[in-house]
Motif scaffolding. Structure first.
Motif, PDB file in Angstrom:
ATOM      1  N   VAL A 175       0.763  -1.191   0.029  1.00  0.00           N
ATOM      2  CA  VAL A 175      -0.184  -0.152  -0.117  1.00  0.00           C
ATOM      3  C   VAL A 175       0.795   1.031  -0.079  1.00  0.00           C
ATOM      4  CG1 VAL A 175      -1.822   1.402   1.409  1.00  0.00           C
ATOM      5  CG2 VAL A 175      -1.930  -1.184   1.002  1.00  0.00           C
ATOM      6  N   ASP A 176       0.556   2.220  -0.946  1.00  0.00           N
ATOM      7  CA  ASP A 176       1.352   3.413  -1.016  1.00  0.00           C
ATOM      8  C   ASP A 176       0.158   4.535  -0.951  1.00  0.00           C
ATOM      9  OD1 ASP A 176       3.555   2.421  -1.360  1.00  0.00           O
ATOM     10  OD2 ASP A 176       3.591   2.890  -3.763  1.00  0.00           O
ATOM     11  N   GLY A 201      -3.825   4.693  -2.147  1.00  0.00           N
ATOM     12  CA  GLY A 201      -3.554   5.226  -3.427  1.00  0.00           C
ATOM     13  C   GLY A 201      -3.114   3.779  -4.267  1.00  0.00           C
ATOM     14  N   GLU A 202      -2.194   3.088  -3.951  1.00  0.00           N
ATOM     15  CA  GLU A 202      -1.748   2.170  -4.661  1.00  0.00           C
ATOM     16  C   GLU A 202      -1.733   0.906  -3.852  1.00  0.00           C
ATOM     17  OE1 GLU A 202      -1.092   1.979  -7.841  1.00  0.00           O
ATOM     18  OE2 GLU A 202      -1.311   4.137  -8.016  1.00  0.00           O
ATOM     19  N   GLY A 203      -1.636  -0.407  -4.354  1.00  0.00           N
ATOM     20  CA  GLY A 203      -1.873  -1.415  -3.605  1.00  0.00           C
ATOM     21  C   GLY A 203      -3.260  -1.872  -3.078  1.00  0.00           C
ATOM     22  N   LYS A 204      -3.251  -2.732  -2.208  1.00  0.00           N
ATOM     23  CA  LYS A 204      -4.691  -3.342  -1.650  1.00  0.00           C
ATOM     24  C   LYS A 204      -4.722  -3.442  -0.293  1.00  0.00           C
ATOM     25  CE  LYS A 204      -5.563  -6.396  -5.714  1.00  0.00           C
ATOM     26  NZ  LYS A 204      -6.045  -7.950  -6.217  1.00  0.00           N
ATOM     27  N   LEU A 205      -6.114  -3.132   0.208  1.00  0.00           N
ATOM     28  CA  LEU A 205      -6.297  -3.185   1.698  1.00  0.00           C
ATOM     29  C   LEU A 205      -7.546  -4.285   1.689  1.00  0.00           C
ATOM     30  CD1 LEU A 205      -6.049  -2.493   4.645  1.00  0.00           C
ATOM     31  CD2 LEU A 205      -7.488  -0.350   4.084  1.00  0.00           C
ATOM     32  N   LEU A 206      -7.258  -5.318   2.260  1.00  0.00           N
ATOM     33  CA  LEU A 206      -8.079  -6.350   2.426  1.00  0.00           C
ATOM     34  C   LEU A 206      -8.762  -6.560   3.784  1.00  0.00           C
ATOM     35  CD1 LEU A 206      -6.257  -9.152   0.262  1.00  0.00           C
ATOM     36  CD2 LEU A 206      -7.940  -7.341  -0.514  1.00  0.00           C
ATOM     37  N   TYR A 207     -10.243  -6.624   3.854  1.00  0.00           N
ATOM     38  CA  TYR A 207     -10.828  -7.002   5.103  1.00  0.00           C
ATOM     39  C   TYR A 207     -11.460  -8.365   5.057  1.00  0.00           C
ATOM     40  CZ  TYR A 207     -13.460  -5.830   9.292  1.00  0.00           C
ATOM     41  OH  TYR A 207     -13.909  -5.949  10.772  1.00  0.00           O
ATOM     42  N   LYS A 223       1.455   6.569  11.557  1.00  0.00           N
ATOM     43  CA  LYS A 223       0.669   5.392  12.423  1.00  0.00           C
ATOM     44  C   LYS A 223      -0.761   5.697  12.266  1.00  0.00           C
ATOM     45  CE  LYS A 223       2.870   6.597  16.294  1.00  0.00           C
ATOM     46  NZ  LYS A 223       3.467   7.576  15.813  1.00  0.00           N
ATOM     47  N   THR A 224      -1.285   7.027  12.594  1.00  0.00           N
ATOM     48  CA  THR A 224      -2.602   7.227  12.260  1.00  0.00           C
ATOM     49  C   THR A 224      -3.180   7.171  10.855  1.00  0.00           C
ATOM     50  OG1 THR A 224      -2.402   8.775  14.492  1.00  0.00           O
ATOM     51  CG2 THR A 224      -4.362   9.344  13.082  1.00  0.00           C
ATOM     52  N   THR A 225      -2.259   7.539   9.921  1.00  0.00           N
ATOM     53  CA  THR A 225      -2.627   7.441   8.633  1.00  0.00           C
ATOM     54  C   THR A 225      -2.984   5.973   8.239  1.00  0.00           C
ATOM     55  OG1 THR A 225      -1.132   9.241   8.148  1.00  0.00           O
ATOM     56  CG2 THR A 225      -1.883   7.699   6.365  1.00  0.00           C
ATOM     57  N   ILE A 226      -2.299   5.122   8.779  1.00  0.00           N
ATOM     58  CA  ILE A 226      -2.690   3.397   8.645  1.00  0.00           C
ATOM     59  C   ILE A 226      -4.093   3.227   9.225  1.00  0.00           C
ATOM     60  CG2 ILE A 226      -2.162   1.281   9.170  1.00  0.00           C
ATOM     61  CD1 ILE A 226       0.975   1.874   8.718  1.00  0.00           C
ATOM     62  N   ILE A 227      -4.297   3.813  10.399  1.00  0.00           N
ATOM     63  CA  ILE A 227      -5.624   3.530  11.029  1.00  0.00           C
ATOM     64  C   ILE A 227      -6.852   4.179  10.088  1.00  0.00           C
ATOM     65  CG2 ILE A 227      -6.913   4.154  13.058  1.00  0.00           C
ATOM     66  CD1 ILE A 227      -4.822   2.079  13.397  1.00  0.00           C
ATOM     67  N   ASN A 228      -6.342   5.473   9.510  1.00  0.00           N
ATOM     68  CA  ASN A 228      -7.392   6.204   8.915  1.00  0.00           C
ATOM     69  C   ASN A 228      -7.745   5.345   7.594  1.00  0.00           C
ATOM     70  OD1 ASN A 228      -7.757   8.364  10.530  1.00  0.00           O
ATOM     71  ND2 ASN A 228      -6.001   9.621   9.381  1.00  0.00           N
ATOM     72  N   LEU A 229      -6.609   4.438   6.951  1.00  0.00           N
ATOM     73  CA  LEU A 229      -7.019   3.766   5.858  1.00  0.00           C
ATOM     74  C   LEU A 229      -7.793   2.553   6.132  1.00  0.00           C
ATOM     75  CD1 LEU A 229      -3.405   3.802   4.046  1.00  0.00           C
ATOM     76  CD2 LEU A 229      -5.272   4.979   3.662  1.00  0.00           C
ATOM     77  N   LEU A 250       2.841   7.124   2.755  1.00  0.00           N
ATOM     78  CA  LEU A 250       3.030   5.761   3.280  1.00  0.00           C
ATOM     79  C   LEU A 250       3.743   5.039   1.833  1.00  0.00           C
ATOM     80  CD1 LEU A 250      -0.362   4.675   5.133  1.00  0.00           C
ATOM     81  CD2 LEU A 250       1.969   5.265   6.049  1.00  0.00           C
ATOM     82  N   TYR A 251       4.703   4.260   2.240  1.00  0.00           N
ATOM     83  CA  TYR A 251       5.518   3.556   1.274  1.00  0.00           C
ATOM     84  C   TYR A 251       5.485   2.101   1.481  1.00  0.00           C
ATOM     85  CZ  TYR A 251       7.530   8.387   0.691  1.00  0.00           C
ATOM     86  OH  TYR A 251       7.561   9.542   0.571  1.00  0.00           O
ATOM     87  N   ASP A 252       4.930   1.270   0.300  1.00  0.00           N
ATOM     88  CA  ASP A 252       5.087  -0.069   0.488  1.00  0.00           C
ATOM     89  C   ASP A 252       4.745  -0.758   1.803  1.00  0.00           C
ATOM     90  OD1 ASP A 252       5.084  -2.515  -0.906  1.00  0.00           O
ATOM     91  OD2 ASP A 252       7.401  -2.675  -0.361  1.00  0.00           O
ATOM     92  N   ILE A 253       3.502  -0.457   2.314  1.00  0.00           N
ATOM     93  CA  ILE A 253       2.971  -1.072   3.684  1.00  0.00           C
ATOM     94  C   ILE A 253       2.479  -2.510   3.292  1.00  0.00           C
ATOM     95  CG2 ILE A 253       1.588  -0.883   5.533  1.00  0.00           C
ATOM     96  CD1 ILE A 253       3.879   1.284   5.349  1.00  0.00           C
ATOM     97  N   ASN A 254       3.197  -3.276   3.896  1.00  0.00           N
ATOM     98  CA  ASN A 254       2.570  -4.946   4.055  1.00  0.00           C
ATOM     99  C   ASN A 254       2.547  -5.365   5.483  1.00  0.00           C
ATOM    100  OD1 ASN A 254       3.173  -6.039   0.991  1.00  0.00           O
ATOM    101  ND2 ASN A 254       4.918  -4.889   1.358  1.00  0.00           N
TER     102      ASN A 254
END
Length: 625
Positions: free
Chosen positions: A390-391, A438-444, A424-430, A401-405
């Motif tokens: 995730v970017d 932006g780029e990548g995937k966030l799966l729930y 940290k808070t940015t990840i929570i907001n996503l 954020l850069y290439d969050i896995n």
């Protein structure tokens, strides 16, 4: 030529003066004006039609009284002065009929004014309702870029300026149009030469109003923007009074306020100074026309007026009636000029109102919902959240954020640590989809979050923010905000679970104590405890704690931690904490630095690694290059 120009002059809605000015406004302002008119007509078409009928009747009855002046002088007064024994019965009958006509005009005038008040208040109600509904559907990014005071100004000042123009100016424009058309027709019938004089004066008044209106329009826009700035500054000072007083910033705050308040005064003075001279200018031009008509009329009556072979005659009663008609012809111009302030204000206010109403709502293209504990595709709701390359950036040109896995298992406790601005808070907001990746995937639970309905996604998780917010309601209702169908006992159990029950019972009315001013009658730690209880009562599969214990003292934190351990059991929990002692038992600790994951593992693994986490935990920087 005179008669041919006048119908072209009068076809503008609202009479010659205002509409001549309106045709000079830009395309956006014309569009705003038409949109406001369509909004009114959509819901109050028949009322507006009734208003038009009443205005027409009122204008005709007023004209009838004016025309009766000629009949009164030529057919009654002059003949009665020429007989020795005058008979007044016919005059009394005519006056009685005129009285009935004028009474009808008064009733119609009262009716349309009352209806326009209803229309304006109803439109104001609908506008605020639509504004609030749109505001509730806007993304957080919209509020991040605007002050609360600026938005409050849209709800109050801008909407109220529309109410004023609908209730007053709109009726005035309709009245002016009908009055001018009917009066102009009667003026042509009475005397073409005198009509020509009236047209010349009306054209001069129209030109004067157009020029002045164009001049002041920009100042009115600046005035509305300055007013929003004042509201925003006051709102900031009210919420930040403790900071102001802590740093003895009172005098500087006063100076700052004086500066922006002076900007408002200056723009308001400029706008109203120019607009306020419209009425005197038109009034003087109207008086000039009155004198010219009297002179020309007297000349014609004395038989000294002719053009080539054309000889014009006019009676004394016609002159008197025409003088009154001239006032009826020019008076609407003066009346509308009185409304120029509210008209210009309303145009600027309407632009701001419609700008908020047209703001892009939060994107929600998801179709996946929760049905009996399962997603629509049959997958159980477990709280399995995974980041895949995730970017993200709040602005396209500034990546955060850069290439969050991150791979989680349901029920795990994930902790994010790192310095301020690490992401940290940015990840929570996503995770909450306050912002989209932006780029990548966030799966729930294996489903891309953008395919899940926002309400379903957010109902499946609770969040305790670093900055708590309590509503004006009882303690019980504030806890129930986490799940509106929760019973009183469930709310009390949630409070006991997080250790809030003790201090609540010490309040004057216990759980029924009314909170106000964002819980100003509670300590910061007590407010945080209520926020944690609110999250607990929701009973979701995912729990997010964003510095949830930052405002709680060490002793209270120990009590709350036991309660939090209870509500975290069996749930996927994301924790942001500066106190690293609170995340020692996390299944995964993710260390962030400038938007990148630099370390991850358990507490023991990271301590053994002796890297950034070791430095943060022990304060030892000697091992870091």
């Amino acid at each position: 030529m005179i008669v041919m120009r006048q119908p072209n002059f009068n076809r503008n809605p609202g009479g010659p003066r205002p509409q001549a000015g309106f045709q000079k406004i830009d395309k956006q302002q014309r569009s705003t004006l038409m949109r406001l008119f369509r909004l009114v007509m959509k819901h109050y078409k028949w009322m507006v039609f009734t208003v038009l009928v009443c205005i027409a009747i009122s204008s005709v009855t007023s004209l009838a009284s004016t025309l009766f002046t000629r009949t009164l002088i030529d057919d009654y007064v002059v003949p009665l002065t020429q007989v020795s024994n005058p008979e007044y019965s016919s005059l009394l009958q005519a006056l009685f009929k005129l009285g009935l006509i004028l009474l009808l005009g008064v009733i119609c005038s009262y009716t349309y004014n009352r209806l326009m008040i209803y229309v304006s208040q109803g439109t104001q109600l609908r506008l605020r309702k639509q504004l609030f509904e749109r505001m509730e559907r806007l993304p957080l990014s919209y509020f991040d870029s605007r002050s609360h005071g600026e938005m409050m100004s849209t709800y109050t000042n801008d909407v109220d300026s529309l109410r004023q123009v609908i209730s007053t100016s709109m009726a005035q424009v309709f009245n002016s149009l009908i009055t001018i058309v009917v009066t102009f027709t009667s003026m042509i019938v009475l005397s073409i030469p005198l009509t020509f004089v009236s047209i010349v004066i009306a054209v001069l008044m129209s030109i004067a109003t157009t020029r002045l209106g164009k001049w002041s329009r920009g100042y009115f826009r600046t005035q509305q923007e300055s007013l929003a700035g004042v509201n925003g500054f006051i709102e900031e000072m009210m919420t930040g009074q403790k900071v102001v007083k802590t740093f003895c910033h009172e005098e500087q705050s006063i100076r700052d306020f004086e500066q922006i308040n002076e900007q408002l005064r200056s723009s308001a003075c400029n706008a109203n100074r120019i607009a306020s001279i419209v009425m005197p200018v038109n009034g003087n031009l109207g008086q000039l026309g009155y004198v010219l008509i009297a002179v020309v009329g007297a000349t014609i009556a004395l038989g000294n007026f002719h053009i080539s072979s054309w000889q014009f005659t006019i009676s004394l009663g016609t002159i008197v009636a025409f003088l009154q008609l001239n006032k009826s012809f020019t008076q609407p111009i003066s009346h509308v000029s009185q409304q120029i302030n509210s008209v210009l204000n309303a145009l600027v206010g309407a632009e701001r109102v419609f700008k908020l109403m047209d703001a892009e709502p939060e994107e929600d293209n998801g179709e996946c919902e929760v049905i009996d504990g399962k997603w629509s595709n049959g997958t159980p709701v477990q709280g399995d959240v995974d980041f895949q390359h995730v970017d993200f950036g709040y602005l396209p040109e500034k990546q955060v954020l850069y290439d969050i896995n991150i791979n989680t298992m349901p029920g795990q406790k994930i902790a994010f640590v790192g310095g301020t601005g690490a992401g940290k808070t940015t990840i929570i907001n996503l995770i909450n989809r306050f912002y989209n990746v932006g780029e990548g995937k966030l799966l729930y639970d294996g489903i891309p979050v953008n395919e899940i309905r926002l309400d379903a996604l957010r109902h499946s998780m609770s969040i305790v923010l670093q900055e708590t917010h309590l509503f004006t309601a009882t303690v019980l209702d504030n806890i129930r905000y986490g799940r509106l169908d929760a019973t009183d006992e469930e709310c009390r159990e949630a409070a006991r679970l997080v250790g809030a029950d003790d201090f609540i019972l010490r309040l004057a009315d216990g759980y029924h104590t009314m909170l106000s001013g964002d819980g100003g009658n509670l300590s910061q730690g007590e407010r945080q405890l209520l926020a944690i209880a609110r999250a607990a009562v929701a009973n979701p599969p995912v729990l997010i704690l964003d510095e949830a214990t930052s405002s709680i003292d060490t002793h209270t934190e120990q009590l709350v931690q036991r309660g939090m351990d209870s509500i975290m059991r069996g749930r996927t929990t994301f924790v942001i904490a500066h106190r690293l002692s609170t995340v020692r038992n996390a299944d995964q600790i993710i260390v962030l630095d400038h938007g990148r994951i630099i370390e991850h593992g358990s507490h023991d693994e990271l301590i053994h690694l002796r890297g950034k986490y070791y430095q943060l935990y022990t304060g030892d920087t000697s091992l870091l290059s």
